[in-house]
Design an enzyme around this catalytic site. Structure first.
Site, PDB file in Angstrom:
ATOM      1  N   THR A 195      -6.230   2.230   9.303  1.00 11.38           N
ATOM      2  CA  THR A 195      -5.502   3.431   9.959  1.00 11.38           C
ATOM      3  C   THR A 195      -6.195   4.368  10.632  1.00 11.38           C
ATOM      4  OG1 THR A 195      -3.911   3.004   7.700  1.00 11.38           O
ATOM      5  CG2 THR A 195      -3.571   4.811   9.131  1.00 11.38           C
TER       6      THR A 195
ATOM      7  N   GLU B  41       0.746  -1.267   0.065  1.00 12.19           N
ATOM      8  CA  GLU B  41       0.035  -0.220  -0.015  1.00 12.19           C
ATOM      9  C   GLU B  41       0.842   1.217  -0.137  1.00 12.19           C
ATOM     10  OE1 GLU B  41      -2.936   0.564   3.184  1.00 12.19           O
ATOM     11  OE2 GLU B  41      -3.620   2.296   2.395  1.00 12.19           O
TER      12      GLU B  41
ATOM     13  N   ILE C 154      -0.871  -1.671   7.742  1.00  8.06           N
ATOM     14  CA  ILE C 154      -1.794  -1.381   8.769  1.00  8.06           C
ATOM     15  C   ILE C 154      -3.194  -1.136   8.168  1.00  8.06           C
ATOM     16  CG2 ILE C 154      -2.562   0.076  10.553  1.00  8.06           C
ATOM     17  CD1 ILE C 154       0.156   1.051  11.153  1.00  8.06           C
ATOM     18  N   ASP C 155      -3.954  -2.124   8.092  1.00  6.81           N
ATOM     19  CA  ASP C 155      -5.389  -1.916   7.558  1.00  6.81           C
ATOM     20  C   ASP C 155      -6.259  -1.474   8.965  1.00  6.81           C
ATOM     21  OD1 ASP C 155      -7.240  -2.142   5.612  1.00  6.81           O
ATOM     22  OD2 ASP C 155      -7.927  -3.715   6.423  1.00  6.81           O
TER      23      ASP C 155
ATOM     24  N   ASP D  31      -0.548  -5.123   3.213  1.00  7.78           N
ATOM     25  CA  ASP D  31      -1.240  -3.726   3.758  1.00  7.78           C
ATOM     26  C   ASP D  31      -0.667  -3.875   5.355  1.00  7.78           C
ATOM     27  OD1 ASP D  31      -2.781  -1.805   4.989  1.00  7.78           O
ATOM     28  OD2 ASP D  31      -4.860  -2.452   4.086  1.00  7.78           O
TER      29      ASP D  31
ATOM     30  N   ASP E  54      -6.334  -4.635   0.768  1.00  8.67           N
ATOM     31  CA  ASP E  54      -7.211  -4.457   1.801  1.00  8.67           C
ATOM     32  C   ASP E  54      -7.816  -5.946   1.927  1.00  8.67           C
ATOM     33  OD1 ASP E  54      -7.074  -1.820   2.810  1.00  8.67           O
ATOM     34  OD2 ASP E  54      -8.304  -1.241   0.866  1.00  8.67           O
TER      35      ASP E  54
HETATM   36  C1  IPD Z   1      -9.199   1.012   4.600  1.00  6.02           C
HETATM   37  C2  IPD Z   1      -9.867   0.216   5.590  1.00  6.02           C
HETATM   38  C3  IPD Z   1     -11.291   0.473   5.798  1.00  6.02           C
HETATM   39  C4  IPD Z   1     -11.836   0.648   4.224  1.00  6.02           C
HETATM   40  C5  IPD Z   1     -11.326   1.422   3.157  1.00  6.02           C
HETATM   41  C6  IPD Z   1      -9.753   1.070   3.163  1.00  6.02           C
HETATM   42  P1  IPD Z   1      -6.511   1.707   5.220  1.00  6.02           P
HETATM   43  O1  IPD Z   1      -7.899   0.920   4.469  1.00  6.02           O
HETATM   44  O2  IPD Z   1      -9.864  -1.148   5.447  1.00  6.02           O
HETATM   45  O3  IPD Z   1     -12.035  -0.171   6.479  1.00  6.02           O
HETATM   46  O4  IPD Z   1     -13.187   1.185   4.448  1.00  6.02           O
HETATM   47  O5  IPD Z   1     -11.813   1.236   1.932  1.00  6.02           O
HETATM   48  O6  IPD Z   1      -8.876   1.772   2.358  1.00  6.02           O
HETATM   49  O7  IPD Z   1      -6.668   2.863   4.576  1.00  6.02           O
HETATM   50  O8  IPD Z   1      -7.090   1.690   6.737  1.00  6.02           O
HETATM   51  O9  IPD Z   1      -5.223   0.750   5.093  1.00  6.02           O
HETATM   52 CA    CA Z   2      -5.871  -1.021   3.970  1.00  8.29          CA
END
Ligand code: IPD
Ligand code: CA
Length: 271
Positions: free
Chosen positions: A87, A62, A84-85, A82, A212
């Site tokens: 963030t 990412e 940190i999913d 990813d 993700d």
């Molecule tokens: C996000 C998270 C969030 C989802 C977003 C993602 P991130 O990833 O997974 O739940 O709704 O579409 O982009 O930015 O926290 O790595």
């Molecule tokens: Ca993510």
């Protein structure tokens, strides 16, 4: 089962090691799209450790893509990361954040690892080998009646009028069916793993990226679930649309009920 056990075991140990980190928050593209110094540090740590062990493997990460790296899924063994999913959760100390790692060969996912760090829950699956949570086998609920479903979704980082109106009307339509309820944990990877546990019956999202959901997609499939595009076609991790469900019937019902807004594919070449 897959021949990539060494990579799988290494992926699990490096994921656990990478989960001990601090915070330093910056805004990426909008107030809903945050990046922390930790995101970058965890991604660098993972990539350098994996590259050291498997120098010929490729990466889709990412933060590397955000920094301008070209995103292309090839036949070469590839780690999709990813760091940190969730963030936004991480920044707010809302307790659902995950490291998500998928591994593909010939564009097919061989394994997926999702580590929900605060909960200390390690979800994983190898192709053909079943799905597990902290070593215990996972099974979807098998629910086929949409009116009995607990639905998980997100209003993601896309906040223009069209995206918001489509995402909120999708939730409205499902609630008025009715379904039992709608939930959002704030991390696509952990959201989707709820379907693998049987705790939720269906998850859908539009606008997320391949990192993700690539790992949790194989976890849901190996738990006996179904993963498809929101238009009912075959799942494509680059399309930025996904439904993960306890059964084909429920996946199809959700595909019939929801609409998607247009998104640039993850692997679309910049113009
Ligand atoms: C996000 C998270 C969030 C989802 C977003 C993602 P991130 O990833 O997974 O739940 O709704 O579409 O982009 O930015 O926290 O790595
Ligand atoms: Ca993510």
């Amino acid at each position: 089962m897959s021949d990539w056990c060494d990579c799988f075991n290494f992926g699990i140990s490096i994921t656990k090691q990478a989960s001990e980190q601090h915070k330093d928050v910056r805004v990426k593209s909008s107030s809903a799209d945050l990046v922390t110094e930790t995101d970058e540090r965890v991604e660098n740590l993972l990539i350098s450790a994996i590259r050291n062990r498997y120098p010929l493997h490729r990466f889709i990460g990412e933060e590397s893509v955000a920094a301008g790296e070209h995103l292309e899924l090839t036949d070469t063994p590839t780690w999709i990361i990813d760091p940190i999913d969730g963030t936004v959760n991480f920044v707010h100390r809302f307790p659902f954040v995950a490291i998500s790692i998928a591994f593909t060969v010939n564009k097919q996912t061989e394994f997926g690892i999702v580590y929900s760090c605060v909960e200390d829950k390690l979800f994983c699956a190898q192709r053909g080998g079943g799905a597990f949570l902290n070593g215990e086998p996972l099974h979807v609920s098998g629910q086929e009646d949409i009116s009995r479903c607990l639905v998980v979704t997100e209003i993601g980082a896309e906040r223009d009028d069209l995206a918001l109106s489509i995402m909120t009307s999708n939730i409205f339509r499902l609630l008025t069916l009715p379904v039992h309820g709608v939930r959002a944990l704030g991390t696509a990877a952990v959201d989707m793993c709820q379907v693998a546990t049987g705790g939720a019956d269906v998850y859908y999202h539009i606008g997320m990226h391949c990192w993700d959901i690539a790992a949790s997609a194989i976890i849901v499939q190996e738990a006996g679930g179904v993963v498809m595009d929101t238009d009912g076609s075959q799942f494509d991790m680059m399309s930025r649309r996904v439904i993960a469900a306890s059964s084909l019937v429920v996946a199809g019902r959700v595909a019939d009920m929801i609409q998607a807004f247009p998104c640039r594919r993850d692997d679309e070449q910049p113009v």
